[in-house]
Design a protein around this motif. Structure first.
Motif, PDB file in Angstrom:
ATOM      1  N   GLN A   1      37.523 -19.026  38.563  1.00 58.70           N
ATOM      2  CA  GLN A   1      37.208 -20.451  38.683  1.00 58.70           C
ATOM      3  C   GLN A   1      38.407 -21.325  38.329  1.00 58.70           C
ATOM      4  OE1 GLN A   1      33.729 -20.472  36.131  1.00 58.70           O
ATOM      5  NE2 GLN A   1      32.333 -20.518  37.879  1.00 58.70           N
TER       6      GLN A   1
ATOM      7  N   ARG B   1      40.488 -21.317  41.457  1.00 64.71           N
ATOM      8  CA  ARG B   1      39.626 -21.280  42.645  1.00 64.71           C
ATOM      9  C   ARG B   1      40.284 -21.941  43.856  1.00 64.71           C
ATOM     10  NH1 ARG B   1      35.354 -24.338  44.932  1.00 64.71           N
ATOM     11  NH2 ARG B   1      33.727 -22.985  45.827  1.00 64.71           N
ATOM     12  N   ALA B   2      40.937 -23.051  43.660  1.00 63.77           N
ATOM     13  CA  ALA B   2      41.542 -23.777  44.784  1.00 63.77           C
ATOM     14  C   ALA B   2      42.639 -22.967  45.475  1.00 63.77           C
ATOM     15  CB  ALA B   2      42.113 -25.101  44.295  1.00 63.77           C
TER      16      ALA B   2
ATOM     17  N   ARG C   1      37.086 -17.330  47.697  1.00 65.71           N
ATOM     18  CA  ARG C   1      36.637 -18.586  47.094  1.00 65.71           C
ATOM     19  C   ARG C   1      35.135 -18.790  47.293  1.00 65.71           C
ATOM     20  NH1 ARG C   1      40.045 -21.680  49.475  1.00 65.71           N
ATOM     21  NH2 ARG C   1      38.706 -22.711  51.015  1.00 65.71           N
TER      22      ARG C   1
ATOM     23  N   ALA D   1      32.139 -23.251  41.822  1.00 61.74           N
ATOM     24  CA  ALA D   1      32.862 -24.176  40.942  1.00 61.74           C
ATOM     25  C   ALA D   1      32.309 -24.086  39.520  1.00 61.74           C
ATOM     26  CB  ALA D   1      32.724 -25.596  41.468  1.00 61.74           C
TER      27      ALA D   1
ATOM     28  N   GLN E   1      30.615 -24.817  36.013  1.00 63.95           N
ATOM     29  CA  GLN E   1      29.404 -25.594  35.760  1.00 63.95           C
ATOM     30  C   GLN E   1      29.155 -25.696  34.264  1.00 63.95           C
ATOM     31  OE1 GLN E   1      25.272 -23.879  36.209  1.00 63.95           O
ATOM     32  NE2 GLN E   1      25.301 -25.130  38.057  1.00 63.95           N
TER      33      GLN E   1
END
Length: 412
Positions: free
Chosen positions: A136, A139-140, A147, A152, A154
């Motif tokens: 995470q 992640r980008a 991915r 994302a 949380q």
């Protein structure tokens, strides 16, 4: 369907169970009309009726091939066919038996064995949570396919501290605390608002479904026994239910009694665990009266919400209509797609990793039907479905209990 078991299967528990299931099948073909893989691939052997015949042939002594194994692998085990079958054929139990026998006779390619082993051990590992956190954080930068498997980050929010006379156990799950931690805390907060305290047995782990359905059935059964040991002190203390908020886990725990019925040490306890297990939606009749008048305004402000009922809920547990009915009573505009709401989204546990092409087609098909509702959000009841659907849309996808928790927070 008449069956003549080969000598090696006669008198065995698997052979006896499979024969009883096969004898119920009348070859009517109703199951093919609601089988997702048959609809996509158009091959009789990629539908329930065809797979039943393949398993029957193996049980009668035919040598399975790599092709046999592939057709069984392609099954989502969504159990839609069980909802359609007029004869009550327990296809899900039969395909588990068939896969075990076929995998015992057909060697898998090295790459498949490696991937299935990584899933079987990795998803249950203590390293999964830190690995997910690392994923995470970057992640980008990850390739799109990877991915899609990393949601994302949380925030989980706070766990309620009040004590209540009514107490329930909750299965935390293996991947959910790392991937979607707010689902568990939202569940505890909503139940707390209804005067029900939620407790978790620290030693309980994966429900056993991942290993069992990846054909490490002995490993899955060991996890089930370990969970029973962890839960049993709470059962003796009088918790009223074991609540599960991931329907994929719930359908497995509800089958503990069946899966461990031949274990003299655990059979009675497993049956009791199954009797006490409730999907979170089965608690809604207790939740709705307690929240009535508190969340309606916030619920109406959310606009149209599309609901995807997971296969493990509507077909595995045979629970339909409860989420829509009870959330509607609280002011939510929650809608099923009028088209193919009974069909699988393609997640199906580890299926989206093992069969990505079929899984992706089913996801896009499902999202297309849900998008036609023009929803502000999509809700479901299983972490796998939620993560899988979210990877294909910008519309927020959440567990329905999170929306209920959100509206409750706005009202207090």
């Amino acid at each position: 369907m008449q069956t003549q078991l080969a000598p090696q299967f006669q008198g065995t528990p698997e052979g006896q169970e499979a024969e009883a299931i096969l004898r119920k099948c009348v070859h009517c073909g109703f199951c093919t009309a609601t089988c997702p893989t048959y609809q996509i691939l158009g091959d009789e052997l990629d539908g329930p009726r065809g797979r039943i015949y393949l398993i029957k042939q193996v049980l009668e002594g035919a040598q399975p091939t790599r092709k046999t194994q592939l057709h069984l692998d392609r099954c989502l085990t969504c159990r839609n066919c069980e909802s359609t079958c007029p004869s009550g054929v327990q296809y899900g139990h039969l395909v588990d038996i068939g896969r075990k026998i076929v995998d015992g006779q057909v060697e898998r390619p090295g790459g498949e064995k490696l991937l299935r082993g990584a899933l079987s051990h990795g998803l249950n590992s203590a390293l999964f949570a830190p690995a997910m956190k690392l994923g995470q954080s970057v992640r980008a930068l990850l390739p799109r396919k990877l991915r899609d498997k990393v949601p994302a980050p949380q925030s989980a929010g706070t766990w309620p501290t009040a004590t209540h006379e009514r107490r329930v156990l909750m299965l935390a799950g293996c991947v959910q605390p790392a991937m979607q931690p707010n689902i568990n805390t939202a569940t505890a907060r909503v139940l707390d608002a209804a005067g029900i305290q939620t407790v978790i047995a620290a030693q309980a782990g994966c429900c056993g479904g991942v290993k069992f359905h990846l054909n490490d059935q002995d490993g899955g059964l060991s996890q089930m026994r370990a969970n029973i040991d962890a839960w049993w002190p709470y059962i003796e203390q009088g918790v009223e239910a074991l609540v599960v908020n991931a329907s994929g886990c719930g359908v497995t725990v509800k089958e503990y009694g069946h899966l461990l019925r031949h274990d003299p040490e655990y059979a009675d306890k497993a049956r009791r665990i199954s009797e006490l297990t409730r999907d979170l939606s089965e608690m809604l009749p207790d939740i709705v009266p307690a929240l009535s008048g508190k969340v309606e305004a916030a619920a109406r402000d959310l606009g149209t919400i599309a609901y995807h009922p997971p296969c493990t809920l509507q077909h595995g547990q045979q629970l339909r209509g409860g989420v829509e009915q009870h959330l509607g009573q609280l002011g939510f505009d929650i809608r099923l797609s009028p088209v193919e709401s009974h069909l699988c989204c393609g997640s199906a546990g580890t299926y989206s990793v093992l069969q990505p092409e079929i899984s992706g087609q089913l996801r896009e098909r499902k999202l297309g039907h849900l998008a036609a509702l023009q929803p502000r959000a999509i809700v479901s009841a299983n972490v796998g479905c939620i993560t899988h659907l979210q990877s294909g849309t910008d519309t927020p996808v959440r567990h329905w209990v999170e929306l209920l928790d959100q509206c409750l927070a706005q009202a207090t």
